[in-house]
Design a protein around this motif. Structure first.
Motif, PDB file in Angstrom:
ATOM      1  N   UNK A   1       0.826  -1.199   0.000  1.00 22.89           N
ATOM      2  CA  UNK A   1       0.000   0.000   0.000  1.00 22.89           C
ATOM      3  C   UNK A   1       0.866   1.258   0.000  1.00 22.89           C
TER       4      UNK A   1
ATOM      5  N   UNK B   1      -5.432 -11.741   3.124  1.00 21.68           N
ATOM      6  CA  UNK B   1      -5.694 -10.609   4.010  1.00 21.68           C
ATOM      7  C   UNK B   1      -6.575  -9.574   3.321  1.00 21.68           C
ATOM      8  N   UNK B   2      -6.236  -9.222   2.078  1.00 22.48           N
ATOM      9  CA  UNK B   2      -7.038  -8.226   1.363  1.00 22.48           C
ATOM     10  C   UNK B   2      -8.454  -8.725   1.139  1.00 22.48           C
TER      11      UNK B   2
ATOM     12  N   UNK C   1     -10.192 -11.004   2.757  1.00 23.45           N
ATOM     13  CA  UNK C   1     -11.002 -11.179   3.967  1.00 23.45           C
ATOM     14  C   UNK C   1     -11.310  -9.861   4.659  1.00 23.45           C
ATOM     15  N   UNK C   2     -10.349  -8.952   4.670  1.00 21.39           N
ATOM     16  CA  UNK C   2     -10.562  -7.754   5.479  1.00 21.39           C
ATOM     17  C   UNK C   2     -11.163  -6.593   4.689  1.00 21.39           C
ATOM     18  N   UNK C   3     -10.850  -6.498   3.407  1.00 26.83           N
ATOM     19  CA  UNK C   3     -11.290  -5.312   2.673  1.00 26.83           C
ATOM     20  C   UNK C   3     -12.310  -5.645   1.592  1.00 26.83           C
TER      21      UNK C   3
ATOM     22  N   UNK D   1      -5.758   0.196  -7.494  1.00 29.46           N
ATOM     23  CA  UNK D   1      -4.951  -0.961  -7.103  1.00 29.46           C
ATOM     24  C   UNK D   1      -4.171  -0.613  -5.847  1.00 29.46           C
ATOM     25  N   UNK D   2      -3.735  -1.653  -5.162  1.00 28.93           N
ATOM     26  CA  UNK D   2      -2.981  -1.471  -3.918  1.00 28.93           C
ATOM     27  C   UNK D   2      -1.715  -0.672  -4.196  1.00 28.93           C
ATOM     28  N   UNK D   3      -1.546   0.386  -3.476  1.00 28.63           N
ATOM     29  CA  UNK D   3      -0.352   1.210  -3.619  1.00 28.63           C
ATOM     30  C   UNK D   3      -0.505   2.379  -4.552  1.00 28.63           C
TER      31      UNK D   3
END
Lengths: 63, 982
Positions: free
Chosen positions: B690, B726-727, B729-731, B872-874
């Motif tokens: 990120x 992680x992405x 499940x959490x986001x 996208x991430x980051x």
């Protein structure tokens, strides 16, 4: 929660999201992963002083 | 005038004689002796040299509180460089030596240091050794430290175990035994742990009567009853730590692997309820020259007499501020010793009468003002307790032992580790627990019980409380003991107010009263600062007998009350535990599971130099009999460009991403656009954090409309999988996508080089013609009859086919390819050659050419940032001021002007300024290039691309040497990529 859309997020907001955390003395919300087991990510509310676990729920589940 | 063994008595087994050696001299002891009691019985006086001043020291205590008798013990191939002699069970054949002394504790060459004591107060090292302490360092290191480590491997076995129990009782003295008895009678599961070999605690060396039995007999009978009731008794087991949620750490010491094969067992015990019956530890009275061999804890003198039948001396001075020392005086008299007792209390207490009648010389209002004797007490000066000068002594007595008693400190460690609070009890002059922590009960001397009757009652009550908490009923009746006379109050007495006298507080670290006053003068007024500035309480005894005395003096020196000063934080372990016990079986080959390639045996058979890379054993190179590894690497890399190279890439990650939302999800995860990747194609991608930092690179294949396969680098596969989960499940929990790590299911062999297609075409039914399988495409079919997928993707810069088959066929495929390629000069190559080949092409290695600050544009990959429409991430991190500044380090090639000089990775490119040098970046990879016939390097250099464009030159600086290089494009070989296509 991830601040989106990217074009509307200020540098300060983004830095806050990336790097700043409240270091609470007392009840504290954290994200944990059962990495040695089922791999489930979950939200835990934990007291940082007594280490007592106050609540556990899946991400997105209402309190 | 030395200690000696009495003819009878004690709990030792005189029928079993145990020979051992002390500093080479042959001695004997009995079964049941500790090393300390055996040394004392043999009249050994000096057992060590103090840490700082190298003063002679003798045995002082009788159990874990011992600060002086730290010895080097070797037995049965096991070596302990810093064993506490008072807790070592004597074994036949033990070889014991002193530590911190040369050549031995009697003739220590460093004893002269004590003459310099005026210049060596607490913290002296902060004020000396200028201007460059490294000049003194070798000498200091030679002299410092306790004990010597052997270099032979430790062959002991250690186990880790865990248990869950209703009640954990810590301490097997009267309180603990009573609690376990009660709890067991309620049908609860109980573990009773005690650190001694025999249960009973103080009942083993104090006369007592319980339920009409002698205390020690009652303890033995109760222990038998407990076993019959199903209680797990754990002697020789220290409960060293209290942790969250009722977890406790226990160290079980097993004598010579008596049963089972482990020498020590580390237990994690989770108890629904814990009863802390840890007792109390005696602390000393402090007076001038109280560190001489012969000064001992009064309770220790009693233990040696009654448990080990050792009379420490025939002439003893007892000095005390409380009643308990009178029992010691009486016992010594009964053994025939001459006893003088100095009590700091102005009035003789009620117990003095029996002592006087027995022939003890009782001196109220008195204390020891001085001890005299070289390497051991010989004479003792006694005087008024309020004396301000040594000359105020009124009596000089010959004595070899001074038995000191300054009060009891409850062993509150586990309670405090559980964040329990303490309160200063003025009447008892002790820190007591201020209320038990939830789920724990505090009993016996720990809770301030002053009589055996009160101790037994509190233990029994705790058993009832535990039963109640767990819904059961206790059926046992409380054990009883005759009521005892009330003790006269203790008089808190911290040190003799004689100016300039040397009075020791912490024997193990050589901390004196003067040091505490010095700390106070220099404003180290907090008890935590006192500890660290003076090192009081920081030795292996952790201040068990010195902390309270020290903080009381600090309180007086800073004009505060003791409760205002408080104690330092208690941390596990209670007593030292070995690293071996913590490691358990996780060492050597069992430390980390190593992964092997499916064709491992083939590589070994070819003579590969196998090394561990990211948890996998992989061939570094395949050196022939007549070549060095460096030569092998150059040969292999050249062969891969000349004819055919064969590489085992089975460790590369393979993650299948499956589901209706697979494309959208991967587009979110990756820097590059992935939704428009056509089935049958591959794309080189970057995975960002990120923060925009490049976390991993790799290749993604589109298998079908809802299926992709990711190829993360070998060492990042687990991390990538974890990030995806992680992405999701959490986001993005509403996205319908699943991940499967299939790395181990496939063997992947890479066939690289100009002749690769020709060779493979004859083995597979897959159409390898360039129009059917262009670069960055894959196809499925069969190879040699086995289902296979062949992907045309390259890390070498040559035409490269990655052939994947089910892992079980890996070895056979390797052999078949080697055989088929033989006429075409096929050469197996390892990771090192691959590293050279990719460097020639300017392909990055994550973690080598990139670090925790590298952004995609630094690598020259900026397309997606401009063209990718979706989030996208980051993404947001790529437009921050820092990401867009013009002087960022960029990935470039570096050509040394001296073509034979290979730069050192890590060498900095420098710019000379007025003040010195400024770093412009550094070399990340470097090697000799067989394709170019010269040295090449890659690096991250400030404004690198602009410098490359202008052909700028730079100096590399490394270990005092300068190397001139020219900045160029990182793609040294075949920049147009002609070898890859077609």
């Amino acid at each position: 929660m991830r601040p989106v859309p990217a074009e509307q997020v200020s540098d300060a907001n983004w830095a806050d999201y990336l790097y700043f955390r409240d270091n609470d003395k007392g009840p504290h919300r954290e994200i944990w992963c059962h990495s040695a087991g089922c791999g489930q990510w979950f939200v835990m509310e934990r007291d940082t002083v007594t280490h007592a676990v106050l609540s556990v729920r899946k991400p997105g589940e209402p309190a | 005038m030395t200690a000696r063994r009495l003819a009878e008595g004690g709990r030792i087994d005189r029928g079993t004689v145990l020979p051992f050696t002390w500093q080479g001299a042959k001695l004997t002891g009995f079964a049941g002796d500790t090393l300390a009691s055996a040394l004392l019985a043999n009249g050994v006086k000096v057992v060590g040299r103090s840490f700082k001043y190298h003063r002679a020291r003798g045995i002082w205590g009788a159990w874990v509180e011992e600060p002086n008798a730290i010895l080097d013990v070797e037995w049965n191939g096991i070596q302990d460089p810093d064993a506490r002699a008072t807790t070592v069970e004597l074994r036949a054949g033990m070889a014991v030596r002193g530590v911190n002394a040369r050549p031995d504790v009697d003739g220590d060459i460093y004893r002269g240091i004590d003459l310099l004591q005026r210049f060596l107060p607490a913290g002296f090292y902060y004020k000396t050794f200028f201007p460059n302490w490294h000049r003194y360092e070798p000498r200091i290191r030679e002299m410092a430290g306790l004990g010597r480590l052997r270099t032979a491997a430790d062959t002991r076995k250690f186990e880790t175990r865990s248990a869950q129990v209703d009640v954990l009782v810590v301490g097997g003295g009267p309180a603990g035994l009573a609690a376990a008895r009660a709890a067991a009678s309620a049908g609860l599961s109980v573990i009773l742990a005690d650190d001694r070999p025999e249960l009973g605690g103080s009942l083993l060396w104090q006369s007592a009567s319980i339920d009409g039995q002698v205390g020690a007999d009652w303890a033995a009978a109760t222990a038998r009853d407990l076993v019959a009731a199903g209680v797990r008794l754990m002697p020789r087991t220290t409960v060293f730590g209290a942790y969250d949620d009722g977890a406790f750490g226990l160290l079980e010491r097993r004598t010579a692997a008596a049963d089972g094969w482990a020498e020590e067992r580390l237990w994690t015990v989770r108890a629904r309820h814990a009863v802390l019956a840890t007792g109390a530890i005696e602390r000393p009275l402090v007076f001038p020259h109280n560190d001489r061999p012969g000064v001992m804890l009064a309770s220790a003198v009693l233990q040696y007499l009654l448990q080990y039948s050792v009379l420490v001396a025939d002439d003893v001075v007892v000095t005390t501020n409380n009643d308990s020392a009178y029992d010691v005086a009486l016992a010594l008299r009964a053994a025939g010793a001459v006893v003088t007792l100095a009590d700091v209390r102005p009035e003789a207490p009620a117990v003095a009468r029996a002592a006087i009648e027995a022939g003890v010389r009782v001196l109220p209002g008195s204390i020891v003002l001085h001890t005299i004797g070289r390497d051991g007490v010989r004479l003792v000066d006694i005087g008024p307790a309020d004396a301000t000068s040594a000359r105020a002594a009124t009596l000089r007595v010959p004595a070899s032992v001074v038995a000191v008693s300054g009060g009891l400190s409850p062993a509150v460690h586990l309670h405090s580790q559980s964040r329990g609070k303490l309160r200063w009890d003025e009447a008892r002059a002790a820190f007591l627990p201020n209320g038990a922590v939830a789920g724990q009960s505090l009993v016996g001397a720990l809770a301030g019980a002053e009589t055996l009757a009160a101790t037994l009652a509190s233990g029994h009550q705790a058993g009832i409380a535990a039963a109640l908490a767990l819904g059961r009923t206790v059926t046992a009746t409380a054990p009883s003991s005759p009521a005892a006379r009330r003790a006269d109050p203790i008089r808190p007495y911290w040190y003799v107010p004689i100016k300039g006298a040397r009075q020791w507080i912490d024997l193990q670290n050589d901390v004196t009263v003067k040091d505490i006053k010095l700390a106070a003068r220099e404003n180290y007024a907090s008890v935590e600062h006192l500890k660290r500035y003076t090192t009081l309480g920081m030795a292996t005894d952790q201040g068990k007998t010195s902390n309270v005395n020290g903080l009381a003096i600090l309180a007086e020196a800073t004009g505060r009350q003791i409760p205002q000063v408080g104690t330092t934080t208690f941390r596990p372990p209670y007593t030292p535990i070995t690293f071996g016990a913590i490691a358990g079986m996780r060492h050597g080959t069992l430390h980390t599971p190593w992964r092997r390639l499916p064709a491992h045996a083939e590589h070994v058979a070819l003579g590969a130099d196998m090394r561990e890379y990211g948890g996998w054993w992989r061939p570094a190179c395949y050196p022939r009999a007549d070549e060095t590894p460096a030569q092998a690497i150059q040969r292999e890399a050249a062969a891969a460009r000349r004819s055919i190279g064969l590489f085992d890439g089975s460790s590369l990650g393979k993650i299948v991403v499956d589901g209706p939302d697979a494309a959208a999800f991967l587009n979110l995860m990756y820097y590059n656009e992935l939704a428009n990747l056509k089935p049958g194609r591959l794309r080189y991608v970057l995975l960002l954090r990120e923060s925009g930092i490049v976390y991993d690179d790799g290749v993604v294949s589109r298998i079908g409309p809802e299926r992709y396969q990711l190829s993360p680098s070998s060492s990042h596969t687990a991390g990538v999988l974890s990030a995806l989960e992680a992405w999701r499940q959490t986001e993005y929990p509403s996205m319908r996508v699943a991940f499967h790590d299939v790395t181990g299911a496939w063997a992947t062999l890479a066939v690289s080089g100009p002749d690769s297609r020709a060779m493979l075409a004859s083995l597979t039914d897959i159409d390898l013609r360039p129009e059917a399988l262009p670069h960055m495409a894959f196809a499925e079919g069969h190879i040699l009859g086995v289902a296979a997928r062949i992907a045309r993707v390259s890390f070498t810069g040559e035409r490269n086919y990655e052939v994947s088959v089910p892992a079980g066929y890996g070895p056979a495929l390797w052999r078949a390819l080697m055989e088929a390629g033989e006429p075409r000069d096929i050469t197996p190559y390892g990771i090192e050659a691959l590293s050279v080949l990719r460097a020639e092409k300017g392909y990055i290695l994550i973690g080598t050419d990139t670090d925790g600050m590298t952004l995609p544009d630094d690598l020259g990959i900026s397309g997606p940032l401009r063209s990718k429409k979706v989030d996208f991430v980051g993404k947001r991190s790529l437009t921050t001021p820092d990401a867009t500044r013009t002087n960022r380090r960029q990935f470039v090639g570096l050509l040394p002007l001296d073509t034979t000089a290979v730069p050192h990775p890590g060498a900095h490119a420098i710019e000379r300024t007025a003040g010195g040098m400024r770093s412009l970046g550094w070399v990340t990879s470097a090697c000799c290039s067989p394709a170019l016939g010269r040295a090449i390097a890659l690096g991250m250099i400030e404004a690198g691309r602009a410098r490359a464009e202008s052909g700028a030159e730079l100096d590399l600086f490394h270990l005092g040497q300068t190397l001139r290089v020219r900045v160029v494009s990182p793609v040294f070989y075949d920049p147009a990529g002609e070898k890859l296509h077609g």
